[in-house]
Every structure is written in C-alpha cells, then in structure tokens.
Design an enzyme around this catalytic site. Structure first.
Site, PDB file in Angstrom:
ATOM      1  N   ASN A  40      -5.006   3.880  10.774  1.00 27.56           N
ATOM      2  CA  ASN A  40      -4.327   2.683  11.268  1.00 27.56           C
ATOM      3  C   ASN A  40      -4.055   2.723  12.767  1.00 27.56           C
ATOM      4  OD1 ASN A  40      -2.741   4.727   9.802  1.00 27.56           O
ATOM      5  ND2 ASN A  40      -0.998   3.740  10.757  1.00 27.56           N
ATOM      6  N   HIS A  43      -1.308  -7.505   3.285  1.00 28.83           N
ATOM      7  CA  HIS A  43      -1.035  -8.067   4.617  1.00 28.83           C
ATOM      8  C   HIS A  43      -1.893  -7.476   5.722  1.00 28.83           C
ATOM      9  CE1 HIS A  43       1.616  -4.947   6.621  1.00 28.83           C
ATOM     10  NE2 HIS A  43       1.575  -4.481   5.397  1.00 28.83           N
ATOM     11  N   GLN A  83      -6.404  -0.068   5.701  1.00 31.03           N
ATOM     12  CA  GLN A  83      -7.070  -0.635   6.886  1.00 31.03           C
ATOM     13  C   GLN A  83      -8.547  -0.922   6.637  1.00 31.03           C
ATOM     14  OE1 GLN A  83      -5.692  -1.597   9.704  1.00 31.03           O
ATOM     15  NE2 GLN A  83      -3.665  -0.712   9.451  1.00 31.03           N
ATOM     16  N   THR A 139       8.224  -7.996 -12.957  1.00 30.90           N
ATOM     17  CA  THR A 139       7.554  -9.293 -13.086  1.00 30.90           C
ATOM     18  C   THR A 139       6.550  -9.477 -11.961  1.00 30.90           C
ATOM     19  OG1 THR A 139       9.480 -10.214 -14.169  1.00 30.90           O
ATOM     20  CG2 THR A 139       7.948 -11.790 -13.174  1.00 30.90           C
ATOM     21  N   CYS A 187       5.213   1.467  11.925  1.00 28.74           N
ATOM     22  CA  CYS A 187       6.042   1.844  10.780  1.00 28.74           C
ATOM     23  C   CYS A 187       7.317   2.554  11.184  1.00 28.74           C
ATOM     24  CB  CYS A 187       5.252   2.730   9.837  1.00 28.74           C
ATOM     25  SG  CYS A 187       3.735   1.931   9.329  1.00 28.74           S
ATOM     26  N   ALA A 216       0.834  -1.207   0.000  1.00 32.24           N
ATOM     27  CA  ALA A 216       0.000   0.000   0.000  1.00 32.24           C
ATOM     28  C   ALA A 216       0.862   1.247   0.000  1.00 32.24           C
ATOM     29  CB  ALA A 216      -0.938  -0.003   1.205  1.00 32.24           C
TER      30      ALA A 216
HETATM   31  C1  LIG Z   1      -0.191  -0.536   6.661  1.00 33.71           C
HETATM   32  C2  LIG Z   1      -0.659   0.732   6.056  1.00 33.71           C
HETATM   33  C3  LIG Z   1      -0.031   1.284   4.939  1.00 33.71           C
HETATM   34  C4  LIG Z   1       1.213   0.686   4.335  1.00 33.71           C
HETATM   35  O1  LIG Z   1       0.945  -0.554   3.793  1.00 33.71           O
HETATM   36  P1  LIG Z   1       2.175  -1.500   3.368  1.00 33.71           P
HETATM   37  O2  LIG Z   1       1.539  -2.478   2.448  1.00 33.71           O
HETATM   38  O3  LIG Z   1       2.668  -2.083   4.631  1.00 33.71           O
HETATM   39  O4  LIG Z   1       3.152  -0.624   2.700  1.00 33.71           O
HETATM   40  C5  LIG Z   1      -0.527   2.441   4.411  1.00 33.71           C
HETATM   41  N1  LIG Z   1      -1.604   3.033   4.941  1.00 33.71           N
HETATM   42  C6  LIG Z   1      -2.239   2.535   6.021  1.00 33.71           C
HETATM   43  C7  LIG Z   1      -3.444   3.224   6.528  1.00 33.71           C
HETATM   44  C8  LIG Z   1      -1.779   1.369   6.613  1.00 33.71           C
HETATM   45  O5  LIG Z   1      -2.412   0.895   7.674  1.00 33.71           O
END
Ligand SMILES: *Cc1c(COP(=O)(O)O)cnc(C)c1O
Length: 388
Positions: free
Chosen positions: A152, A202, A180, A241, A327, A73
């Site tokens: 988040n 994830h 989220q 890829t 993060c 994300a």
């Molecule tokens: C976890 C998260 C991200 C980042 O996602 P990744 O796939 O870990 O880079 C971005 N925005 C929010 C709101 C998140 O909770």
C-alpha cells in the site's frame, strides 16, 4: 481542472457512480434482511448478495461459495490469520514479512503472544520478498505464509505464483492481503495456489466498511474458526446481519474492474510513468522506492532527501498526497515499509506516495508534476540560503 487534485488512491477511492447506482435501491425499497427466509424482502436481498458473491468470485477465479463478506480488509486479514489458529494442531509457526499491512503484522504478533512462532521473511532492497529466505523459513511446523499481493505504500507486487507453488509443495497454507491488488492487476487463486485472500471495497471504488475474504473450498478446503460468534451468517464464519448495499456495491465494483482492468492498467501506468520520468528529469537526487518492474500501475513512491516532508506536503496543499500509509496516527514517523528496504534514515523519512486512480486525468498529472518540481526547488533554495 478542479482543485484540490486527489492523488491518494491507496488510502481510499471514491465510489464509482455506477457502483452507487447499483447500491441505491438496497437502502430503500429493497431494504430486506438477507437472512429473512419467509418473505420477498428477504429473498430480494439474498438474491442480490448471491449475485455479488459471484461477481467477487469471478474477479479472482474463485467459486462463489468460497467468498465470505466482511466489514473490511483488516477484518478479513484478522479472520484469515486468527481463524486458523484454533485448528492449528502442532503447526504453530507463521511466516510473514516486515512490509505487510498492520492488520497482518499485528494479527501475527497476537498469535505470537499466544505461543505461535512468527518469522519475518527477508525483504530485498527492491521490496520483493526473498524467496530463498522464505523457503528456508518453512518447516514441518509451519501453518501459514501470509504475504501481500501489492504493497500500500510502495506498490511492490510479490511473486504470488512462486510463493503459492512453494507453499503447496510444503503443505503450508497461503494467505495474501490483496486490498491494493484486487481489481488492479489480474489475480487467479487457482493458478497461484492461494488459500485465503483479503479484499477491501473502498480500495476499488466500492464504499468503506465492506470487505471480503476468499477461503479455499476446492481441493483441500481451509478450515477456519470464526472470530465473531453469533447467528452463523456467512457459513458461520462471520456472524452479523449482512451489509446488503455494501455487498451489492463490492460486487458491482468487481465486475467493473474485471471488464475494464486491462485498459485501466495501461492508462494508469502511462500516467504514472509520465510523472516518474518528469520528476527524474526535473529534479536531481531523488530516489524511487521499490521495484519499478514489479509494481502496481498506479503507484509511485519517491523520497526527497534533504527536504522536510511535512513542509513539502504543506506547500503542495492543493494536491492530496500522502507520506505513507493513512492508517497510523497523525504523528509523522519514518515509514516502516520504506525502512524495511534497508535505506538510509534520510530516505525512510522523506517518501511521498503518489496513488493514481480511475478519475485522474493527464492534465492533473502534469499540474502535479510541475507543482512538485517547483516546490522542491523552492525548499532547496531556501535551505541553501539559510545555510549560507
Ligand atoms: C487498506 C488496506 C488494508 C485495510 O483495509 P480496510 O478495508 O481499510 O480495513 C489492508 N491491507 C492493505 C494492503 C491495504 O492497503
């Protein structure tokens, strides 16, 4: 009941066994490169990718051709924001808000250093964006509004439909970081007038390292310029890829969420409310951060003024909890999200984030509730003894 208990589903989720099962053949017998056009290995892989694209699209009421697969994300957010910059013309103004994920804030700030104007719309004490302030911020130079679907840390849901309507009326593009929210609450890019939407595998029971970006093609198509150049995969927007097993996993995860969302939402909200009510009944002087009404069903964020959070987390060693986002580095800092609600330093320094998820049980929640109350009472008693 097995210890430790995982209550940090906003940081990441385990892969659902059904998702893993769907993925496994794409590591071994179906290992083909989805871009190989001349043999069955490639065709099998590309068929699986196109099936997953449909599954992702269906979750958010998009069409398959509007979904591109990314690595995360964070990458989706970067592509959505930076990818608009080249074609911006004289629309060089972006609006976001202070409680966004760093992948949005820092992408916007980078454009700020490249000559864009960046406005942070006011966040209300309940965590919702101030719609009036947002409206006032829009000018004829505004290119993009980027407002997240669900936070988040505090789980607050933003009024996407209202923001989308406002953006559409003013001819402004609307991106939402739904890392989220996707799979947790209903999202409809058509009804909500969303032009760009980011998804993280994830966070929704698919693996790490796979994400998606929805890019509007229906109506007025969004013109993005790639951030990654190369062989032109994903309609030229994301060369590299394809991560076929990850993509298959994300598709399957989206299908499961779509089918089970209504029930899962009810179950998690009931457990979350049980935790919330228990904490409020068992402890004085704690504060819930963010709106309770406009909130993810699986989130609770509570501050414990007077308590040293690191000590509390250590005392709760058999429960996987977090003080905020996963993060940033290991250095304890006040939460910038809770801070943006305009709370005292004491509140911003002591938030505990409870992130519930698919594999939690009521027994685990009750255990956690008892442990938190016990630990907080103990720390308070020690503090008052020390003071006396
Ligand atoms: C976890 C998260 C991200 C980042 O996602 P990744 O796939 O870990 O880079 C971005 N925005 C929010 C709101 C998140 O909770």
């Amino acid at each position: 009941m097995k210890l430790p208990i995982y209550l940090d589903y906003h940081a990441t989720t385990p892969v659902d066994p059904r998702v893993l099962e769907a993925m496994l053949p794409y590591f071994t017998e179906n290992f083909g490169n989805a871009a190989s056009r001349n043999h069955k290995f490639g065709w099998t892989a590309s068929t699986a990718v196109e099936n997953a694209r449909k599954q992702v699209a269906k979750l958010i009421h998009a069409s398959a051709k509007e979904i591109i697969f990314t690595g995360s994300a964070s990458e989706s957010n970067n592509l959505a924001i930076k990818g608009l910059a080249d074609g911006a013309g004289d629309r060089r103004h972006i609006i976001t808000m202070a409680t966004e994920h760093k992948a949005v804030i820092n992408s916007a700030k980078r454009l700020g250093r490249e000559g864009f104007e960046v406005t942070f719309a006011r966040v209300q004490p309940d965590g919702l964006v101030d719609l009036e302030d947002l409206k006032q911020a829009i000018t004829d130079k505004t290119l993009l509004v980027s407002i997240m679907a669900a936070n988040n840390e505090i789980g607050v849901l933003q009024p996407l439909a209202e923001i989308g309507r406002m953006c559409r009326e003013h001819g402004v593009l609307f991106h939402t970081d739904a890392a989220q929210a996707a799979g947790k609450i209903p999202l409809d890019v058509e009804a909500m007038n969303i032009d760009l939407l980011s998804i993280a595998g994830h966070k929704m029971y698919a693996p790490k390292g796979i994400g998606a970006l929805y890019v509007r093609q229906r109506g007025t198509p969004v013109n993005l310029v790639p951030v990654t150049d190369g062989g032109g995969h994903e309609g030229g927007l994301r060369s590299g890829t394809l991560n076929v097993p990850g993509i298959v996993g994300l598709g399957k995860a989206c299908e499961i969420c779509r089918q089970e969302m209504a029930e899962e939402l009810r179950r998690l909200a009931a457990m979350r409310d049980r935790l919330k009510d228990g904490l409020l009944a068992g402890l004085d002087g704690i504060q819930i951060n963010g709106s309770l009404e406009h909130r993810l069903p699986n989130n609770l964020n509570v501050s414990f003024p007077g308590i040293d959070l690191a000590t509390l987390l250590a005392a709760l060693g058999d429960i996987a909890l977090s003080s905020g986002s996963a993060c940033t580095s290991g250095v304890p800092e006040p939460s910038y999200v809770v801070q943006a609600l305009g709370v005292s330093e004491e509140i911003a320094n002591t938030p505990l984030r409870f992130g519930l998820g698919r594999f939690n049980t009521e027994e685990e929640i009750d255990y956690c509730l008892g442990r938190v109350i016990e630990a907080v009472k103990q720390l308070r008693a020690m503090a008052s003894t020390a003071a006396a």
